[in-house]
Design a protein around this motif. Structure first.
Motif, PDB file in Angstrom:
ATOM      1  N   SER A   1      -7.965   8.316  -2.890  1.00 42.82           N
ATOM      2  CA  SER A   1      -8.346   7.067  -2.230  1.00 42.82           C
ATOM      3  C   SER A   1      -9.103   6.155  -3.188  1.00 42.82           C
ATOM      4  O   SER A   1      -8.946   4.931  -3.143  1.00 42.82           O
ATOM      5  CB  SER A   1      -9.171   7.349  -0.978  1.00 42.82           C
ATOM      6  N   THR A   2      -9.876   6.728  -4.093  1.00 45.98           N
ATOM      7  CA  THR A   2     -10.663   5.916  -5.035  1.00 45.98           C
ATOM      8  C   THR A   2      -9.784   5.235  -6.082  1.00 45.98           C
ATOM      9  O   THR A   2     -10.189   4.254  -6.689  1.00 45.98           O
ATOM     10  CB  THR A   2     -11.708   6.782  -5.758  1.00 45.98           C
TER      11      THR A   2
ATOM     12  N   GLY B   1     -12.669  -2.657  -1.873  1.00 46.85           N
ATOM     13  CA  GLY B   1     -12.763  -1.476  -1.015  1.00 46.85           C
ATOM     14  C   GLY B   1     -12.705  -1.780   0.462  1.00 46.85           C
ATOM     15  O   GLY B   1     -12.072  -1.052   1.227  1.00 46.85           O
ATOM     16  N   THR B   2     -13.361  -2.863   0.881  1.00 44.22           N
ATOM     17  CA  THR B   2     -13.405  -3.203   2.304  1.00 44.22           C
ATOM     18  C   THR B   2     -12.018  -3.505   2.842  1.00 44.22           C
ATOM     19  O   THR B   2     -11.624  -2.999   3.897  1.00 44.22           O
ATOM     20  CB  THR B   2     -14.315  -4.430   2.534  1.00 44.22           C
TER      21      THR B   2
ATOM     22  N   SER C   1      -9.949  -0.288   2.906  1.00 40.54           N
ATOM     23  CA  SER C   1     -10.371   0.606   3.998  1.00 40.54           C
ATOM     24  C   SER C   1      -9.730   0.193   5.312  1.00 40.54           C
ATOM     25  O   SER C   1      -9.274   1.044   6.089  1.00 40.54           O
ATOM     26  CB  SER C   1     -11.892   0.589   4.156  1.00 40.54           C
ATOM     27  N   ARG C   2      -9.684  -1.113   5.556  1.00 42.26           N
ATOM     28  CA  ARG C   2      -9.067  -1.629   6.780  1.00 42.26           C
ATOM     29  C   ARG C   2      -7.581  -1.274   6.831  1.00 42.26           C
ATOM     30  O   ARG C   2      -7.059  -0.824   7.852  1.00 42.26           O
ATOM     31  CB  ARG C   2      -9.230  -3.153   6.850  1.00 42.26           C
TER      32      ARG C   2
ATOM     33  N   THR D   1       0.835  -1.200   0.000  1.00 42.13           N
ATOM     34  CA  THR D   1       0.000   0.000   0.000  1.00 42.13           C
ATOM     35  C   THR D   1       0.872   1.254   0.000  1.00 42.13           C
ATOM     36  O   THR D   1       0.630   2.191  -0.771  1.00 42.13           O
ATOM     37  CB  THR D   1      -0.955   0.007   1.213  1.00 42.13           C
TER      38      THR D   1
ATOM     39  N   LEU E   1      -6.009   1.147   5.157  1.00 42.74           N
ATOM     40  CA  LEU E   1      -5.839   2.596   5.281  1.00 42.74           C
ATOM     41  C   LEU E   1      -6.094   3.068   6.712  1.00 42.74           C
ATOM     42  O   LEU E   1      -5.372   3.933   7.226  1.00 42.74           O
ATOM     43  CB  LEU E   1      -6.745   3.335   4.299  1.00 42.74           C
ATOM     44  N   LYS E   2      -7.084   2.500   7.361  1.00 38.70           N
ATOM     45  CA  LYS E   2      -7.368   2.851   8.756  1.00 38.70           C
ATOM     46  C   LYS E   2      -6.164   2.501   9.626  1.00 38.70           C
ATOM     47  O   LYS E   2      -5.722   3.298  10.456  1.00 38.70           O
ATOM     48  CB  LYS E   2      -8.622   2.109   9.235  1.00 38.70           C
TER      49      LYS E   2
ATOM     50  N   ARG F   1      -5.026  11.821   5.468  1.00 34.88           N
ATOM     51  CA  ARG F   1      -6.007  12.087   4.413  1.00 34.88           C
ATOM     52  C   ARG F   1      -6.208  13.597   4.305  1.00 34.88           C
ATOM     53  O   ARG F   1      -6.377  14.272   5.320  1.00 34.88           O
ATOM     54  CB  ARG F   1      -7.334  11.411   4.745  1.00 34.88           C
TER      55      ARG F   1
END
Length: 149
Positions: A49-50, A60-61, A64-65, A37, A67-68, A78
């Motif tokens: 992000s997209t 995406g899921t 998202s994890r 990443t 990135l969090k 961000r």
């Protein structure tokens, strides 16, 4: 039979590479997914992000994890996308840039080691083969439906 199929060879090799990368990533307090990443984020301009999901081939899921996790660890921040009021750009922090550098060094060391042990012509053949497989897949030529009359 397993050793004779192309998909088995690809999958088994990728699993071995993943395991190798994860073992090395532990030395940097990272995982392969985090390193991948970080390498996918533009270090100068940031990355929308997209655009990250498609760029990395991730859902995406899962993204998202990750990135969090990266944000919680202080590797990314961000920021609003100045070109798209609704969008967000992912930027690397100073720590994120350091971890990106570590990740890049690990990948380059892997590549250099493989290239030093495998003949250049074989490496070129490998990339030609991968290119051909990806072309067959993208053109949907693997499981073409045949019409019978």
């Amino acid at each position: 039979m397993q050793e004779l199929t192309i998909d088995y060879a690809l999958r088994a090799t990728w699993q071995a590479v993943t395991k190798l990368y994860n073992e090395e990533a532990k030395n940097y307090d990272l995982t392969m997914a985090i390193g991948f990443t970080l390498l996918s984020i533009d270090p100068k301009k940031g990355t929308p992000s997209t655009a990250l999901g498609p760029k990395m081939g991730m859902e995406g899921t899962s993204l998202s994890r990750i990135l969090k996790n990266l944000e919680e660890r202080g590797f990314i921040e961000r920021k609003p996308n100045p070109n798209d009021g609704r969008g967000v750009l992912i930027h690397l922090t100073t720590l994120g840039l350091e971890k990106r550098k570590d990740s890049k060094e690990v990948v380059l060391r892997f590549n250099d080691t493989v290239k030093s042990h495998i003949d250049h012509e074989h490496i070129l053949g490998f990339f030609e083969t991968i290119k051909g497989i990806n072309k067959l897949i993208s053109e949907k030529n693997i499981y073409k439906k045949t019409t019978t009359n």
